[in-house]
Design a protein around this motif. Structure first.
Motif, PDB file in Angstrom:
ATOM      1  N   PRO A 782       0.668  -1.244  -0.233  1.00 37.09           N
ATOM      2  CA  PRO A 782       0.084   0.090  -0.060  1.00 37.09           C
ATOM      3  C   PRO A 782       0.735   1.216   0.196  1.00 37.09           C
ATOM      4  CG  PRO A 782      -0.020  -0.876   2.350  1.00 37.09           C
ATOM      5  CD  PRO A 782       0.870  -1.856   1.358  1.00 37.09           C
ATOM      6  N   ASP A 783       1.988   1.188   0.169  1.00 32.33           N
ATOM      7  CA  ASP A 783       2.626   2.469   0.387  1.00 32.33           C
ATOM      8  C   ASP A 783       4.242   2.521  -0.149  1.00 32.33           C
ATOM      9  OD1 ASP A 783       3.899   0.993   2.509  1.00 32.33           O
ATOM     10  OD2 ASP A 783       2.554   1.882   3.730  1.00 32.33           O
ATOM     11  N   ASP A 784       4.936   3.454   0.188  1.00 35.99           N
ATOM     12  CA  ASP A 784       6.533   3.580  -0.387  1.00 35.99           C
ATOM     13  C   ASP A 784       7.504   2.831   1.123  1.00 35.99           C
ATOM     14  OD1 ASP A 784       6.233   4.322  -2.837  1.00 35.99           O
ATOM     15  OD2 ASP A 784       5.827   6.444  -2.173  1.00 35.99           O
ATOM     16  N   GLU A 785       6.859   2.473   2.175  1.00 36.67           N
ATOM     17  CA  GLU A 785       7.623   1.870   3.223  1.00 36.67           C
ATOM     18  C   GLU A 785       8.632   0.914   2.927  1.00 36.67           C
ATOM     19  OE1 GLU A 785       9.468   2.098   5.481  1.00 36.67           O
ATOM     20  OE2 GLU A 785       8.418   3.985   6.120  1.00 36.67           O
ATOM     21  N   MET A 817       6.396  -7.443   7.189  1.00 33.61           N
ATOM     22  CA  MET A 817       6.738  -6.359   8.298  1.00 33.61           C
ATOM     23  C   MET A 817       6.713  -5.123   7.699  1.00 33.61           C
ATOM     24  SD  MET A 817       8.887  -8.311  11.346  1.00 33.61           S
ATOM     25  CE  MET A 817      10.325  -8.659  10.245  1.00 33.61           C
ATOM     26  N   ARG A 818       6.048  -4.216   7.916  1.00 31.96           N
ATOM     27  CA  ARG A 818       6.269  -2.863   7.353  1.00 31.96           C
ATOM     28  C   ARG A 818       7.093  -2.293   8.255  1.00 31.96           C
ATOM     29  NH1 ARG A 818       3.708   1.990   8.325  1.00 31.96           N
ATOM     30  NH2 ARG A 818       3.599   3.271   6.144  1.00 31.96           N
ATOM     31  N   GLY A 819       7.998  -1.573   7.711  1.00 23.68           N
ATOM     32  CA  GLY A 819       8.870  -0.716   8.323  1.00 23.68           C
ATOM     33  C   GLY A 819       8.264   0.286   8.989  1.00 23.68           C
ATOM     34  N   GLY A 820       8.802   0.464  10.437  1.00 21.56           N
ATOM     35  CA  GLY A 820       8.250   1.629  11.081  1.00 21.56           C
ATOM     36  C   GLY A 820       7.424   1.598  12.388  1.00 21.56           C
ATOM     37  N   HIS A 821       7.322  -0.082  12.590  1.00 25.73           N
ATOM     38  CA  HIS A 821       6.528  -0.517  13.585  1.00 25.73           C
ATOM     39  C   HIS A 821       7.334  -1.305  14.682  1.00 25.73           C
ATOM     40  CE1 HIS A 821       2.710   0.205  11.323  1.00 25.73           C
ATOM     41  NE2 HIS A 821       3.665   0.159  10.313  1.00 25.73           N
ATOM     42  N   ILE A 822       6.679  -1.227  15.867  1.00 23.77           N
ATOM     43  CA  ILE A 822       7.294  -1.998  16.853  1.00 23.77           C
ATOM     44  C   ILE A 822       6.189  -2.828  17.588  1.00 23.77           C
ATOM     45  CG2 ILE A 822       8.444  -2.199  19.326  1.00 23.77           C
ATOM     46  CD1 ILE A 822       9.540   0.737  18.569  1.00 23.77           C
ATOM     47  N   SER A 846      10.726  -3.028  13.518  1.00 23.62           N
ATOM     48  CA  SER A 846      11.297  -3.221  12.081  1.00 23.62           C
ATOM     49  C   SER A 846      11.316  -1.535  11.594  1.00 23.62           C
ATOM     50  CB  SER A 846       9.725  -3.744  11.374  1.00 23.62           C
ATOM     51  OG  SER A 846       8.650  -3.092  11.277  1.00 23.62           O
ATOM     52  N   VAL A 847      12.379  -1.419  11.238  1.00 22.67           N
ATOM     53  CA  VAL A 847      13.014   0.111  11.000  1.00 22.67           C
ATOM     54  C   VAL A 847      12.526   0.693   9.525  1.00 22.67           C
ATOM     55  CG1 VAL A 847      14.982   1.666  10.736  1.00 22.67           C
ATOM     56  CG2 VAL A 847      15.114  -0.574  12.325  1.00 22.67           C
ATOM     57  N   SER A 848      11.923   1.703   9.804  1.00 20.12           N
ATOM     58  CA  SER A 848      11.334   2.338   8.567  1.00 20.12           C
ATOM     59  C   SER A 848      12.418   3.098   7.710  1.00 20.12           C
ATOM     60  CB  SER A 848      10.522   3.493   8.872  1.00 20.12           C
ATOM     61  OG  SER A 848      11.251   4.553   9.271  1.00 20.12           O
ATOM     62  N   LYS A 849      12.231   3.390   6.485  1.00 24.44           N
ATOM     63  CA  LYS A 849      12.908   3.823   5.623  1.00 24.44           C
ATOM     64  C   LYS A 849      13.818   4.949   6.081  1.00 24.44           C
ATOM     65  CE  LYS A 849      11.722   2.811   0.925  1.00 24.44           C
ATOM     66  NZ  LYS A 849      10.983   3.394   0.057  1.00 24.44           N
ATOM     67  N   VAL A 917      15.033  -5.077  13.220  1.00 30.62           N
ATOM     68  CA  VAL A 917      15.169  -5.516  11.654  1.00 30.62           C
ATOM     69  C   VAL A 917      15.204  -4.267  10.876  1.00 30.62           C
ATOM     70  CG1 VAL A 917      14.215  -6.868   9.858  1.00 30.62           C
ATOM     71  CG2 VAL A 917      13.720  -7.523  12.164  1.00 30.62           C
ATOM     72  N   GLY A 918      16.310  -4.172  10.100  1.00 26.83           N
ATOM     73  CA  GLY A 918      16.616  -2.946   9.288  1.00 26.83           C
ATOM     74  C   GLY A 918      17.684  -2.179  10.031  1.00 26.83           C
TER      75      GLY A 918
END
Ligand code: NOJ
Length: 972
Positions: A782-785, A817-822, A846-849, A917-918
């Protein structure tokens, strides 16, 4: 599920009969459609559809409903007026009082009643004892708050044609009410979003006396049944379907209204139906339905897929969505209801400059009786709409913690020994589960609140073994009470006069599992009090503190009734006809049981767990629902996902489907895939029909048992994340599993996607495999993450709005896992949720961009109401740069809450491990520093650099900070 069995059958006898017939049975067939009405077999639906057709085909169509300008008053957020309905060419009219209430929340409520019926100035036919008014009490069972009026709303303009009211937060909302014809245009920021009656389909079938017609003379043909005004009155006075005649003592009284969503292409909600999440058009055409969506709670035997047919429950709430905007309506009516949906090109509307939608979705709501009562929600986000709706109808309760674990059910575990054996086998195979269930056959002679004396000789011993293992028992209790003198429930029900009555005002008798039976009338407060008393430990002997309840057949299902339910002219408490309250019936029964569970013992106040099959708006306050008698095939597996997602959209997210499929025998692949899907159902239960073969996960053998066990363990590891999602649902109505349009309301290509889901706010994006021999899936992004594979940490080659292929061999559940979440997990596999209660946590980041992440954890004792007194842990985690922090998400000071028993015990529960992660390459370090509760210490970090498509990740081990405390971790 129905059967012709009304006799008392012992378990073995039943098995023999089943075995005899098994050869004769066809593999699961589909519903007997002729048992249920189509629109043109339901008089009022047919009449209103015909009305709509006439309106559409008449170029000079003038809707006959006008507000009397001089009747309009506006005070303290409420508008009152009289609508006149012109009923014939002479200009005769009937008066319909209308109230428009502007609520502080920004929602609006429009109610219209009929003055003559309000004044009870009508005659009933057949000496009926029924009430004369239109039913106006749905609110009593449904609405729990949010009705405060917005006293700051003002009249922006008023003349003899229109009144405009400005209301809502920052006065951004406006309702323009046109007088002739009556129409309401709901606007936000100057743009029209929702229109009432713009197609002129408002229809209020006013009361009229029946004109007795002359019988045709011999040899003469019967004259067509046409009223004085030329209307077809053949279905006004009585109606016969399937051999049952509805006496309709009040004559025709349907209400209907067209509601248009301007510029909105998608509508969701109005469960319970099979079919896609984004609702289909219903007036024919390629790929469309040609029947309206029906809401008339029914026990639909072998229901079919992709159909607007009614099912067991109804929530007349609809959400419309387009890029960047959501709005919604709630049609508060408990009678049989149909909704037609059509879509058309959005006309150029000078008021809609700047809106993006090119399509209008037009809906036509039709109910058999009652007042017209509609709430309007103006969004603008999907979450705003759901929150506004649950502010009125209540939030889903925070459940018993065990209830979000795995439930093992079948019809039937045949003895207490059988139950104990299954319980032991789960342990032997190290498969986690929390609850075992007893269906119909645990009863003595199908008498609720009893035990079969030969096979359940020691229910206490059985319950105690489960208790010792930290597990629970759920037993079935239905609303029908066997007609049998000497059976105390029957004796009390009848002597206290607490049962539903027939049209003659005698106790109603129908046919259900026990044969002849009566139905407790839970609209009667005295019946609720009585019902509550039956659950006391002293009364329902054999039950323990770990016994909970399953309410089935509460539509109500009546095997010999019209459409397998009660006659509409039956009478409930206060003489309301069953017709008026049908869709509420299941909820009132569920509520009575819920109250019963709360009062089992003086001084013991624990959260009930009650599963219901039938439901209505507000049922979310009381427990869980499931999607009834599905079938063990791949299509039913696939259909369960949109059904469960839709429950979340409609404010009742504690939902699931029978894992494995109720009817039939799933092959091992199907059963395995069903478990892998079921781990994402908020309510996760395996269940099977009495004719089906045993299928407990340990029976499957290699490799299936191991694969299913792994899926179950994954669910158990994620219980803290699921529980947090349940908490979020409780706070603001957010779905527990979330569809794409809900999480990404601006990504148009995701609005119709309903085969993948996000788990709460964890960023876990799952797309279970629901196809036979399918070993890869395409997950829509759904997005650019950045997206990582859940188990390999591979960075997926994703593109916003496009799908990415994920391999899915049988042992693999496609999850990203979408980046930006814990999100929190508990990683030690154990036998049940109770056994995990004080385990340490793992946090997955999961580390975001942009190098950040955030997430939440909610925990409480999982059993009492102490969380309402602040006894809960609610943390917000945040990663920014090299610092990871945990703070109280409610901003509470640690000292402000005096810890009770559970909170004190949680002081020793820690964050054990954090997996990042990331993790960026400058995290290639051996140590991290932790500060918490006045101390600072160092812990080890294991850093794995990125390789071959896999993201770099760091594991912070043995963290040792208390889960409930503030802490900061700095990567050196
Ligand atoms: C119908 C329910 O839908 C099903 O789950 C149950 O097993 C049967 N009733 C028997 O109680």
């Amino acid at each position: 599920m129905r059967s012709s069995v009304g006799l008392r059958l012992s378990w073995t006898a039943l098995l023999c009969i089943v075995a005899l017939f098994i050869g004769l049975l066809q593999p699961a067939a589909s519903v007997k459609e002729h048992d249920f009405k189509k629109c043109d077999q339901s008089g009022f639906c047919k009449r209103n559809r015909a009305y709509a057709d006439t309106a559409a085909s008449t170029s000079s169509w003038a809707a006959p409903y006008n507000i009397v300008p001089s009747s309009v008053t506006f005070k303290d957020g409420q508008l009152n007026a009289i609508i006149l309905k012109t009923i014939d060419a002479s200009g005769a009219t009937v008066r319909l009082p209308i109230t428009v209430s502007f609520l502080s929340s920004g929602s609006t409520r429009v109610t219209i009643d009929e003055e003559r019926r309000q004044q009870k100035d009508i005659e009933l036919r057949h000496d009926s004892k029924a009430r004369k008014e239109r039913y106006n009490e749905a609110e009593k069972y449904t609405i729990v708050g949010g009705l405060e009026l917005d006293k700051t709303s003002t009249v922006a303009s008023q003349d003899d044609k229109e009144i405009r009211i400005v209301y809502g937060p920052d006065s951004k909302l406006e309702a323009a009410i046109n007088f002739a014809p009556f129409e309401v245009d709901f606007r936000r920021d100057g743009n029209s979003h929702i229109n009432f009656n713009d197609r002129g389909l408002l229809n209020f079938e006013h009361w009229r006396a029946k004109r007795e017609k002359e019988e045709p003379k011999e040899g003469e043909e019967a004259k067509p049944e046409v009223s004085e005004t030329g209307e077809d009155e053949s279905t006004w006075w009585d109606e016969t379907f399937g051999g049952n005649t509805d006496s309709k003592p009040r004559g025709p009284e349907s209400i209907a209204l067209d509601i248009s969503f301007l510029g909105y292409e998608h509508v969701y909600g109005i469960p319970e139906h099979t079919g896609p999440l984004s609702l289909k058009q219903t007036r024919g055409g390629d790929g469309n339905f040609d029947e309206p969506y029906r809401m008339y709670n029914s026990d639909v035997f072998e229901y079919i897929l992709d159909s607007p047919m009614t099912l067991y429950g109804s929530i007349p709430f609809m959400q419309a969505h387009r890029k960047g905007s959501s709005v919604g309506v709630f049609w508060l009516n408990a009678a049989e209801t149909w909704v037609d949906i059509t879509k058309g090109k959005a006309a150029k509307n000078p008021l809609n400059v700047g809106t993006t939608g090119k399509t209008n979705t037009q809906t036509h709501w039709i109910s058999e009786s009652g007042i017209l009562d509609v709430f309007v929600f103006m969004g603008p986000t999907p979450k705003d709409v759901t929150t506004s709706y649950v502010n009125l109808t209540g939030r889903s309760a925070i459940p018993q913690e065990f209830a979000i674990g795995y439930h093992q059910c079948r019809w039937n575990y045949i003895s207490d020994g059988d139950v104990k054996d299954v319980d032991r086998k789960f342990d032997k195979f190290k498969i986690p589960y929390d609850v075992i269930w007893l269906d119909l056959e645990y009863l003595d002679d199908r008498k609720f609140f009893t035990w079969e004396p030969h096979s359940f000789t020691d229910p206490v011993g059985m319950g105690q073994q489960l208790l010792d293992h930290g597990r629970n028992l759920v037993v079935l209790i239905d609303p029908h009470i066997k007609k049998l003198e000497g059976y105390s429930a029957y004796d009390q029900l009848t002597s206290k006069n607490l049962a539903v009555r027939d049209k003659e005002d005698n106790i109603y008798e129908g046919w259900c599992w026990p044969g002849a039976a009566h139905w407790v009338d839970c609209f009667n407060p005295k019946a609720v009090e009585w019902w509550k008393s039956l659950f006391k430990y002293d009364t329902f002997k054999g039950t323990l503190s770990n016994t909970f309840i399953w309410n089935d057949m509460n539509e109500p299902s009546v095997f010999n009734g019209p459409e397998t339910t009660m006659p509409k002219d039956n009478l409930h408490h206060d003489n309301w006809e069953h017709r008026d309250v049908h869709n509420l019936n299941g909820m009132t029964f569920h509520n009575a049981t819920f109250e019963g569970m709360k009062s089992r013992k003086k001084g013991e106040l624990r959260r009930p767990f009650v599963l219901t099959r039938s439901f209505y708006a507000g049922s979310q306050r009381l427990g869980a629902m499931w999607t009834g008698d599905n079938q063990a095939d791949w299509d039913h597996l696939a259909a369960s996902i949109p059904m469960v997602l839709n429950q979340g959209v409609a404010g009742f997210p504690f939902a699931g489907a029978d894992v494995g499929g109720f009817f039939g025998n799933p092959d091992k692949d199907l059963l395995t895939r069903w478990y892998q899907t079921g781990i994402f159902y908020p309510f996760f239960r395996g269940h099977a029909h009495i004719d089906s073969r045993r299928r407990e996960p340990y029976l499957l053998g290699a490799p299936y048992t191991d694969i299913i066990t792994a899926a179950l363990r994954l669910r158990y590891a994620l219980l803290p994340s699921f529980y947090t999602a349940f908490f979020q649902a409780n706070r603001d109505g957010s779905p527990i599993v979330r569809p794409m349009f809900w999480t990404h309301p601006s990504e148009e290509s995701g609005f119709a996607i309903d085969d993948q889901l996000f788990v709460g706010s964890t960023g876990i994006l799952a797309k279970p495999v629901v196809g036979k021999d399918t070993f890869s899936v395409n997950i829509w992004i759904p997005d650019d993450e950045v997206y990582y594979d859940y188990s390999t940490y591979n960075v997926m080659a994703t593109q916003r709005g496009k799908s990415v292929s994920v391999a899915a061999p049988l042992e693999h559940i496609p999850m990203l896992m979408r980046g930006g979440h814990i999100f929190p997990r508990r990683d030690i596999p154990r036998r049940s949720s109770a056994a995990m209660r004080f385990d340490d946590y793992t946090l997955v980041v999961s580390v975001s961009k942009s190098g950040t992440a955030e997430g939440e954890l909610y925990a409480d004792d999982g059993d009492s109401f102490e969380h309402e007194n602040g006894q809960y842990i609610y943390r917000r985690f945040n990663l920014s740069g090299k610092t990871l922090q945990s703070v109280d998400a409610d901003g509470r000071d640690a000292k402000s809450v005096k810890p009770g028993k559970w909170m004190s015990a949680m002081k020793d529960v820690h964050v054990d491990k954090i997996i990042i992660v990331g993790a960026p390459s400058d995290w290639d370090t051996k140590e991290a520093e932790i500060t918490s509760e006045g101390r600072t210490w160092k812990v080890r970090v294991a850093y794995q650099p990125a390789e071959k498509g896999r993201a770099a990740y760091a594991t912070v081990g043995r963290v040792g900070a208390a889960i409930g405390a503030d802490w900061t971790i700095t990567i050196a």
